[in-house]
Design a protein around this motif. Structure first.
Motif, PDB file in Angstrom:
ATOM      1  N   PRO A  26       0.818  -1.210   0.000  1.00  0.00           N
ATOM      2  CA  PRO A  26       0.000   0.000   0.000  1.00  0.00           C
ATOM      3  C   PRO A  26       0.855   1.266   0.000  1.00  0.00           C
ATOM      4  N   THR A  27       2.029   1.201   0.591  1.00  0.00           N
ATOM      5  CA  THR A  27       2.911   2.368   0.639  1.00  0.00           C
ATOM      6  C   THR A  27       3.372   2.776  -0.750  1.00  0.00           C
ATOM      7  N   LEU A  28       3.718   1.803  -1.581  1.00  0.00           N
ATOM      8  CA  LEU A  28       4.284   2.070  -2.900  1.00  0.00           C
ATOM      9  C   LEU A  28       3.256   1.955  -4.025  1.00  0.00           C
ATOM     10  N   GLY A  29       2.122   1.338  -3.726  1.00  0.00           N
ATOM     11  CA  GLY A  29       1.076   1.214  -4.731  1.00  0.00           C
ATOM     12  C   GLY A  29       1.376   0.205  -5.815  1.00  0.00           C
ATOM     13  N   CYS A  30       2.160  -0.810  -5.495  1.00  0.00           N
ATOM     14  CA  CYS A  30       2.504  -1.831  -6.484  1.00  0.00           C
ATOM     15  C   CYS A  30       2.901  -3.119  -5.766  1.00  0.00           C
ATOM     16  N   SER A  31       3.035  -4.181  -6.526  1.00  0.00           N
ATOM     17  CA  SER A  31       3.534  -5.429  -5.967  1.00  0.00           C
ATOM     18  C   SER A  31       5.037  -5.341  -5.772  1.00  0.00           C
ATOM     19  N   MET A  32       5.519  -5.901  -4.673  1.00  0.00           N
ATOM     20  CA  MET A  32       6.939  -5.883  -4.352  1.00  0.00           C
ATOM     21  C   MET A  32       7.400  -7.286  -4.005  1.00  0.00           C
ATOM     22  N   THR A  33       8.677  -7.526  -4.206  1.00  0.00           N
ATOM     23  CA  THR A  33       9.289  -8.778  -3.792  1.00  0.00           C
ATOM     24  C   THR A  33      10.388  -8.491  -2.776  1.00  0.00           C
ATOM     25  N   PHE A  34      10.638  -9.461  -1.921  1.00  0.00           N
ATOM     26  CA  PHE A  34      11.759  -9.382  -0.996  1.00  0.00           C
ATOM     27  C   PHE A  34      12.223 -10.794  -0.677  1.00  0.00           C
ATOM     28  N   SER A 104      25.368 -19.768  10.706  1.00  0.00           N
ATOM     29  CA  SER A 104      26.107 -20.194  11.892  1.00  0.00           C
ATOM     30  C   SER A 104      25.818 -19.314  13.097  1.00  0.00           C
ATOM     31  N   GLU A 105      25.461 -18.049  12.852  1.00  0.00           N
ATOM     32  CA  GLU A 105      25.198 -17.121  13.950  1.00  0.00           C
ATOM     33  C   GLU A 105      23.715 -16.981  14.267  1.00  0.00           C
ATOM     34  N   GLY A 106      22.845 -17.624  13.491  1.00  0.00           N
ATOM     35  CA  GLY A 106      21.410 -17.520  13.735  1.00  0.00           C
ATOM     36  C   GLY A 106      20.841 -16.162  13.404  1.00  0.00           C
ATOM     37  N   VAL A 107      21.332 -15.563  12.331  1.00  0.00           N
ATOM     38  CA  VAL A 107      20.880 -14.239  11.904  1.00  0.00           C
ATOM     39  C   VAL A 107      20.055 -14.372  10.631  1.00  0.00           C
ATOM     40  N   ALA A 108      18.874 -13.796  10.628  1.00  0.00           N
ATOM     41  CA  ALA A 108      18.041 -13.781   9.431  1.00  0.00           C
ATOM     42  C   ALA A 108      18.386 -12.557   8.597  1.00  0.00           C
ATOM     43  N   LEU A 109      18.505 -12.744   7.294  1.00  0.00           N
ATOM     44  CA  LEU A 109      18.808 -11.653   6.372  1.00  0.00           C
ATOM     45  C   LEU A 109      17.535 -11.241   5.650  1.00  0.00           C
ATOM     46  N   ILE A 110      17.223  -9.960   5.698  1.00  0.00           N
ATOM     47  CA  ILE A 110      16.044  -9.412   5.021  1.00  0.00           C
ATOM     48  C   ILE A 110      16.529  -8.525   3.890  1.00  0.00           C
ATOM     49  N   VAL A 111      16.151  -8.870   2.668  1.00  0.00           N
ATOM     50  CA  VAL A 111      16.671  -8.156   1.499  1.00  0.00           C
ATOM     51  C   VAL A 111      15.510  -7.665   0.633  1.00  0.00           C
ATOM     52  N   PRO A 112      15.139  -6.398   0.730  1.00  0.00           N
ATOM     53  CA  PRO A 112      14.061  -5.849  -0.088  1.00  0.00           C
ATOM     54  C   PRO A 112      14.554  -5.399  -1.463  1.00  0.00           C
ATOM     55  N   ASP A 113      13.636  -5.050  -2.315  1.00  0.00           N
ATOM     56  CA  ASP A 113      13.957  -4.462  -3.611  1.00  0.00           C
ATOM     57  C   ASP A 113      14.392  -3.006  -3.410  1.00  0.00           C
ATOM     58  N   THR A 114      14.817  -2.361  -4.497  1.00  0.00           N
ATOM     59  CA  THR A 114      15.392  -1.016  -4.397  1.00  0.00           C
ATOM     60  C   THR A 114      14.462   0.096  -4.865  1.00  0.00           C
ATOM     61  N   SER A 115      13.291  -0.246  -5.362  1.00  0.00           N
ATOM     62  CA  SER A 115      12.354   0.779  -5.837  1.00  0.00           C
ATOM     63  C   SER A 115      11.012   0.134  -6.128  1.00  0.00           C
ATOM     64  N   PRO A 116       9.972   0.944  -6.321  1.00  0.00           N
ATOM     65  CA  PRO A 116       8.726   0.400  -6.869  1.00  0.00           C
ATOM     66  C   PRO A 116       8.969  -0.111  -8.295  1.00  0.00           C
ATOM     67  N   ARG A 117       8.125  -1.005  -8.742  1.00  0.00           N
ATOM     68  CA  ARG A 117       8.234  -1.518 -10.110  1.00  0.00           C
ATOM     69  C   ARG A 117       6.841  -1.708 -10.707  1.00  0.00           C
ATOM     70  N   GLY A 118       6.781  -1.606 -12.027  1.00  0.00           N
ATOM     71  CA  GLY A 118       5.551  -1.890 -12.750  1.00  0.00           C
ATOM     72  C   GLY A 118       4.536  -0.768 -12.753  1.00  0.00           C
ATOM     73  N   LEU A 119       4.940   0.427 -12.368  1.00  0.00           N
ATOM     74  CA  LEU A 119       4.005   1.549 -12.319  1.00  0.00           C
ATOM     75  C   LEU A 119       3.913   2.290 -13.646  1.00  0.00           C
ATOM     76  N   ASN A 147       4.902   7.666  -5.795  1.00  0.00           N
ATOM     77  CA  ASN A 147       4.948   6.282  -5.314  1.00  0.00           C
ATOM     78  C   ASN A 147       6.333   5.867  -4.826  1.00  0.00           C
ATOM     79  N   TRP A 148       7.329   6.662  -5.087  1.00  0.00           N
ATOM     80  CA  TRP A 148       8.691   6.338  -4.655  1.00  0.00           C
ATOM     81  C   TRP A 148       8.851   6.720  -3.183  1.00  0.00           C
TER      82      TRP A 148
END
Length: 316
Positions: A26-34, A104-119, A147-148
């Motif tokens: 809803p923030t960007l007004g488009c589908s996002m992947t992460f 090994s350290e039990g850390v989860a990595l969260i990697v989002p996209d860099t911009s809105p897409r498909g607008l 939307n950015w």
């Protein structure tokens, strides 16, 4: 539209899993992947929230016949990784090899996209350093680029989405890091939200965008001509305002990076930190270095040998 994340791919790596998700923002007004890299434990027992694991009392959540019976303590903290110009959420996941240490350290990595897409905004893909793949982790104020709003997406929407849908992740114990434009995003987001993040680090970050061509192009188009608005997304400017920093800021920068002196400007940030006594470790690396590090809380270091291909040869 479906705001709940849907898994669209999964691959096993170093005992854990890279999983890619899609959702409507809803923030960007488009589908996002992460992407999320889940260390092995969170995949095996996702029903156990992070606070059940950090206590080490697993049986209180899964019963006396459950795993480990409180014999181990795993603190699955979260590291947000913000990528650079032209990247998607896939670059870091496929190139870095950081999953080895994260597992090994039990850390989860969260990697989002860099911009809105498909607008399909006119001009959004005309250049590699602006528009699609170049959101600069800010909230645009100009109507055309309304939307950015990657700042709000990273700081507000994504953590809430993770908290609601992935109880095994300890989003209250998060660090943030990034490369180039992503390093800029990590530093500015951290400084403006010191209560939300435990530490920050960056590789070859754009630390003074109001004084470099990449930043000036992006800020003019996204934010307009008022340079006071630009300063709200410039780490070198922000450090004088948000300087109650306890954890040392870590920056790794290649000495032979061709963008070092005209786009990245780490010494500007170093000087600004010195002026307000903010702890900064700026490490200038020789032409090739096979071991790079990301600072994690509390004083936890993740290492990645395969990231050297990204540094110091800057690719955005």
């Amino acid at each position: 539209m479906e705001t709940k994340p849907t898994e669209i791919s999964s691959s096993k790596m170093f005992g854990g899993y890279n999983k890619r998700y899609k959702h409507f923002s809803p923030t960007l007004g488009c589908s996002m992947t992460f992407h999320i890299y889940f260390p092995s434990f969170s995949i095996l027992f996702p029903q156990i929230p992070w606070w059940g694991r950090v206590s080490g009392v697993y049986y209180s959540r899964v019963g006396p016949k459950g795993p480990n019976l409180g014999l181990s303590i795993i603190n699955e903290q979260v590291l947000y990784w913000l990528s650079g110009l032209t990247c998607t959420d896939e670059n870091f996941i496929t190139k870095s090899g950081a999953q080895r240490a994260a597992s090994s350290e039990g850390v989860a990595l969260i990697v989002p996209d860099t911009s809105p897409r498909g607008l399909n905004v006119e001009g959004e893909a005309d250049s590699w350093d602006f528009g699609v793949g170049a959101g600069f982790y800010l909230n645009a104020t100009q109507e055309k680029w309304k939307n950015w709003r990657m700042y709000d997406y990273i700081v507000k929407e994504l953590p809430k989405l993770l908290s609601e849908n992935f109880p095994q992740l300890n989003t209250s114990q998060a660090s943030i890091s990034g490369h180039s434009m992503g390093g800029h995003g990590a530093l500015t987001i951290y400084l403006k939200n010191l209560d939300k993040y435990k530490s920050v680090s960056a590789f070859s970050p754009i630390v003074n965008p109001i004084n470099c061509a990449w930043g000036q192009k992006a800020f003019t188009n996204y934010l307009g001509g008022n340079k006071a608005d630009w300063e709200e997304y410039d780490a070198t400017s922000l450090i004088s305002k948000y300087h109650d920093v306890s954890a040392t800021i870590l920056i790794d920068q290649g000495e032979d990076d061709k963008f070092l002196h005209d786009q990245l400007l780490p010494h500007k940030f170093e000087e600004a930190c010195r002026n307000v006594n903010v702890p900064l470790l700026l490490r200038l690396q020789a032409r090739l270095r096979s071991l790079l590090t990301i600072l994690l809380p509390p004083s936890l270091m993740i290492t990645s040998a395969t990231m050297l291909k990204l540094f110091p040869f800057h690719d955005g």
